[in-house]
Design an enzyme around this catalytic site. Structure first.
Site, PDB file in Angstrom:
ATOM      1  N   HIS A   1      -1.068  -1.305  -4.424  1.00  0.00           N
ATOM      2  CA  HIS A   1      -2.343  -0.998  -3.790  1.00  0.00           C
ATOM      3  C   HIS A   1      -2.422   0.503  -3.514  1.00  0.00           C
ATOM      4  O   HIS A   1      -1.545   1.073  -2.852  1.00  0.00           O
ATOM      5  CB  HIS A   1      -2.492  -1.774  -2.476  1.00  0.00           C
ATOM      6  CG  HIS A   1      -3.858  -1.699  -1.889  1.00  0.00           C
ATOM      7  ND1 HIS A   1      -4.901  -2.496  -2.321  1.00  0.00           N
ATOM      8  CD2 HIS A   1      -4.362  -0.924  -0.903  1.00  0.00           C
ATOM      9  CE1 HIS A   1      -5.983  -2.213  -1.616  1.00  0.00           C
ATOM     10  NE2 HIS A   1      -5.689  -1.247  -0.751  1.00  0.00           N
TER      11      HIS A   1
ATOM     12  N   GLY B   1      -9.284   4.000   6.994  1.00  0.00           N
ATOM     13  CA  GLY B   1      -9.079   5.431   7.176  1.00  0.00           C
ATOM     14  C   GLY B   1      -7.664   5.805   7.552  1.00  0.00           C
ATOM     15  O   GLY B   1      -7.220   6.906   7.253  1.00  0.00           O
TER      16      GLY B   1
ATOM     17  N   MET C   1     -12.207   4.359  -0.989  1.00  0.00           N
ATOM     18  CA  MET C   1     -12.948   4.579   0.255  1.00  0.00           C
ATOM     19  C   MET C   1     -13.645   5.931   0.114  1.00  0.00           C
ATOM     20  O   MET C   1     -13.264   6.942   0.724  1.00  0.00           O
ATOM     21  CB  MET C   1     -11.983   4.535   1.447  1.00  0.00           C
ATOM     22  CG  MET C   1     -11.463   3.138   1.717  1.00  0.00           C
ATOM     23  SD  MET C   1     -10.020   3.083   2.813  1.00  0.00           S
ATOM     24  CE  MET C   1      -8.706   3.174   1.597  1.00  0.00           C
TER      25      MET C   1
ATOM     26  N   MET D   1      -8.960   7.965  -0.232  1.00  0.00           N
ATOM     27  CA  MET D   1      -9.831   8.327   0.892  1.00  0.00           C
ATOM     28  C   MET D   1     -10.366   9.737   0.688  1.00  0.00           C
ATOM     29  O   MET D   1      -9.639  10.614   0.227  1.00  0.00           O
ATOM     30  CB  MET D   1      -9.054   8.253   2.206  1.00  0.00           C
ATOM     31  CG  MET D   1      -8.394   6.920   2.466  1.00  0.00           C
ATOM     32  SD  MET D   1      -7.519   6.912   4.051  1.00  0.00           S
ATOM     33  CE  MET D   1      -6.675   5.335   3.944  1.00  0.00           C
TER      34      MET D   1
ATOM     35  N   GLY E   1       1.206  -2.121   4.245  1.00  0.00           N
ATOM     36  CA  GLY E   1       1.780  -0.784   4.142  1.00  0.00           C
ATOM     37  C   GLY E   1       3.097  -0.702   4.867  1.00  0.00           C
ATOM     38  O   GLY E   1       4.162  -0.829   4.285  1.00  0.00           O
ATOM     39  N   THR E   2       3.032  -0.526   6.177  1.00  0.00           N
ATOM     40  CA  THR E   2       4.232  -0.395   6.996  1.00  0.00           C
ATOM     41  C   THR E   2       5.173  -1.580   6.811  1.00  0.00           C
ATOM     42  O   THR E   2       6.388  -1.416   6.665  1.00  0.00           O
ATOM     43  CB  THR E   2       3.839  -0.278   8.479  1.00  0.00           C
ATOM     44  OG1 THR E   2       2.918   0.809   8.636  1.00  0.00           O
ATOM     45  CG2 THR E   2       5.060  -0.044   9.353  1.00  0.00           C
TER      46      THR E   2
ATOM     47  N   SER F   1       0.841  -1.201   0.000  1.00  0.00           N
ATOM     48  CA  SER F   1       0.000   0.000   0.000  1.00  0.00           C
ATOM     49  C   SER F   1       0.872   1.244   0.000  1.00  0.00           C
ATOM     50  O   SER F   1       1.639   1.475   0.944  1.00  0.00           O
ATOM     51  CB  SER F   1      -0.908   0.017   1.225  1.00  0.00           C
ATOM     52  OG  SER F   1      -1.517   1.286   1.356  1.00  0.00           O
TER      53      SER F   1
ATOM     54  N   ASP G   1      -6.680  -6.505   4.148  1.00  0.00           N
ATOM     55  CA  ASP G   1      -5.990  -5.222   4.282  1.00  0.00           C
ATOM     56  C   ASP G   1      -6.137  -4.714   5.712  1.00  0.00           C
ATOM     57  O   ASP G   1      -7.255  -4.528   6.201  1.00  0.00           O
ATOM     58  CB  ASP G   1      -6.619  -4.217   3.301  1.00  0.00           C
ATOM     59  CG  ASP G   1      -5.966  -2.846   3.334  1.00  0.00           C
ATOM     60  OD1 ASP G   1      -5.007  -2.649   4.094  1.00  0.00           O
ATOM     61  OD2 ASP G   1      -6.430  -1.976   2.574  1.00  0.00           O
ATOM     62  N   GLY G   2      -4.982  -4.505   6.374  1.00  0.00           N
ATOM     63  CA  GLY G   2      -4.998  -3.898   7.694  1.00  0.00           C
ATOM     64  C   GLY G   2      -4.242  -4.717   8.718  1.00  0.00           C
ATOM     65  O   GLY G   2      -4.606  -5.862   8.993  1.00  0.00           O
ATOM     66  N   GLY G   3      -3.154  -4.167   9.233  1.00  0.00           N
ATOM     67  CA  GLY G   3      -2.393  -4.859  10.260  1.00  0.00           C
ATOM     68  C   GLY G   3      -1.650  -6.082   9.761  1.00  0.00           C
ATOM     69  O   GLY G   3      -1.343  -6.984  10.542  1.00  0.00           O
TER      70      GLY G   3
ATOM     71  N   ASP H   1      -4.675   3.458  -1.973  1.00  0.00           N
ATOM     72  CA  ASP H   1      -5.785   3.783  -1.083  1.00  0.00           C
ATOM     73  C   ASP H   1      -6.279   5.197  -1.357  1.00  0.00           C
ATOM     74  O   ASP H   1      -5.537   6.168  -1.192  1.00  0.00           O
ATOM     75  CB  ASP H   1      -5.331   3.678   0.377  1.00  0.00           C
ATOM     76  CG  ASP H   1      -5.156   2.241   0.825  1.00  0.00           C
ATOM     77  OD1 ASP H   1      -6.092   1.447   0.635  1.00  0.00           O
ATOM     78  OD2 ASP H   1      -4.082   1.907   1.356  1.00  0.00           O
TER      79      ASP H   1
ATOM     80  N   HIS I   1      -8.303   1.073  -4.295  1.00  0.00           N
ATOM     81  CA  HIS I   1      -9.308   0.851  -3.252  1.00  0.00           C
ATOM     82  C   HIS I   1      -9.966   2.198  -2.935  1.00  0.00           C
ATOM     83  O   HIS I   1      -9.352   3.057  -2.295  1.00  0.00           O
ATOM     84  CB  HIS I   1      -8.594   0.255  -2.030  1.00  0.00           C
ATOM     85  CG  HIS I   1      -9.463   0.078  -0.840  1.00  0.00           C
ATOM     86  ND1 HIS I   1      -8.937  -0.096   0.438  1.00  0.00           N
ATOM     87  CD2 HIS I   1     -10.817   0.031  -0.687  1.00  0.00           C
ATOM     88  CE1 HIS I   1      -9.930  -0.241   1.297  1.00  0.00           C
ATOM     89  NE2 HIS I   1     -11.069  -0.155   0.649  1.00  0.00           N
TER      90      HIS I   1
ATOM     91  N   MET J   1     -11.526  -5.927   5.140  1.00  0.00           N
ATOM     92  CA  MET J   1     -10.808  -4.966   5.967  1.00  0.00           C
ATOM     93  C   MET J   1     -10.573  -5.575   7.346  1.00  0.00           C
ATOM     94  O   MET J   1     -11.531  -5.895   8.056  1.00  0.00           O
ATOM     95  CB  MET J   1     -11.593  -3.659   6.105  1.00  0.00           C
ATOM     96  CG  MET J   1     -11.728  -2.858   4.817  1.00  0.00           C
ATOM     97  SD  MET J   1     -10.138  -2.435   4.048  1.00  0.00           S
ATOM     98  CE  MET J   1      -9.340  -1.513   5.371  1.00  0.00           C
TER      99      MET J   1
ATOM    100  N   GLY K   1      -3.410   4.145   8.223  1.00  0.00           N
ATOM    101  CA  GLY K   1      -2.456   3.060   8.251  1.00  0.00           C
ATOM    102  C   GLY K   1      -1.970   2.806   9.670  1.00  0.00           C
ATOM    103  O   GLY K   1      -2.198   3.600  10.582  1.00  0.00           O
ATOM    104  N   GLY K   2      -1.295   1.670   9.860  1.00  0.00           N
ATOM    105  CA  GLY K   2      -0.630   1.385  11.119  1.00  0.00           C
ATOM    106  C   GLY K   2      -1.522   0.891  12.245  1.00  0.00           C
ATOM    107  O   GLY K   2      -1.101   0.869  13.402  1.00  0.00           O
TER     108      GLY K   2
END
Length: 221
Positions: free
Chosen positions: A35, A144, A70, A39, A199-200, A10, A177-179, A37, A68, A139, A146-147
């Site tokens: 990816h 909304g 949002m 928003m 992402g991170t 991401s 997606d997420g964590g 994002d 993606h 999700m 990252g991290g």
């Protein structure tokens, strides 16, 4: 049948001051998808980028641009993202009242169609439109920012959607997606995910670390 795992870094976690260079570097490091994002500060509490940035990034990578959105309402923006170079356009099931119509708009634009589900949205929402989908995005954080920390209970949703996809007989990407980090990536794949958004975990450490980061997420380090 579940496909081999693909990694979708991401760019939300990239250096925005050098975004083209970052996309080229993560591509060279072995990313399968890029990816992106998007928003709007309305559907989610943050604002990122629009189609002009996607268009500017397109020459920096031949990989799949996995956009993606949002965004709500989303229909007015689909054509612009497709024209900018999005290969997959994913919308939220929660973002509008006419999901089937939105998916038809994506297909008419020439892009592949995806649907994303927020953590509180049940897997069954997908069932009436599964024949129209190329990708389902779960999700595993509230969208909304990252991290955020991985929501463990979303693995049950991934498993339910994997059964739904296998029953359909269609080649639908099941993305999460997420964590996502090397540990949660393995659990997500075990539950049935085959595309991992990170992402991170993908962008940490600078360009010299990207290939190692991707290998760790793939489980091939």
């Amino acid at each position: 049948m579940q496909q081999p795992v693909r990694i979708a870094p991401s760019i939300l976690s990239a250096d925005f001051a050098r975004l083209g260079e970052e996309v080229a570097a993560i591509d060279a490091a072995g990313a399968d998808y890029i990816h992106i994002d998007v928003m709007d500060g309305h559907f989610v509490p943050n604002i990122t980028i629009g189609p002009a940035v996607v268009k500017a990034l397109r020459p920096h990578s031949d990989k799949v641009f996995d956009c993606h959105l949002m965004v709500a309402p989303v229909d007015p923006f689909i054509a612009a993202f497709a024209e900018a170079g999005a290969d997959i356009i994913t919308v939220h099931a929660e973002a509008g009242p006419h999901l089937h119509r939105t998916l038809q708009l994506i297909k008419a634009s020439g892009a592949k169609a995806g649907v994303s589900l927020n953590p509180a949205t049940p897997a069954g929402v997908i069932e009436p439109v599964v024949e129209d989908l190329d990708l389902i995005l779960v999700m595993s954080v509230n969208p909304g920012f990252g991290g955020q920390a991985f929501i463990e209970g979303q693995l049950r949703k991934v498993a339910e959607l994997r059964r739904m996809i296998d029953k359909s007989g269609r080649a639908i990407d099941l993305e999460i997606d997420g964590g996502i980090n090397p540990e949660t990536a393995r659990r997500a794949c075990d539950a049935g995910a085959d595309v991992l958004v990170a992402g991170t975990a993908a962008f940490k450490g600078g360009h010299n670390s990207y290939a190692t980061n991707i290998a760790a997420l793939r489980g091939t380090d």
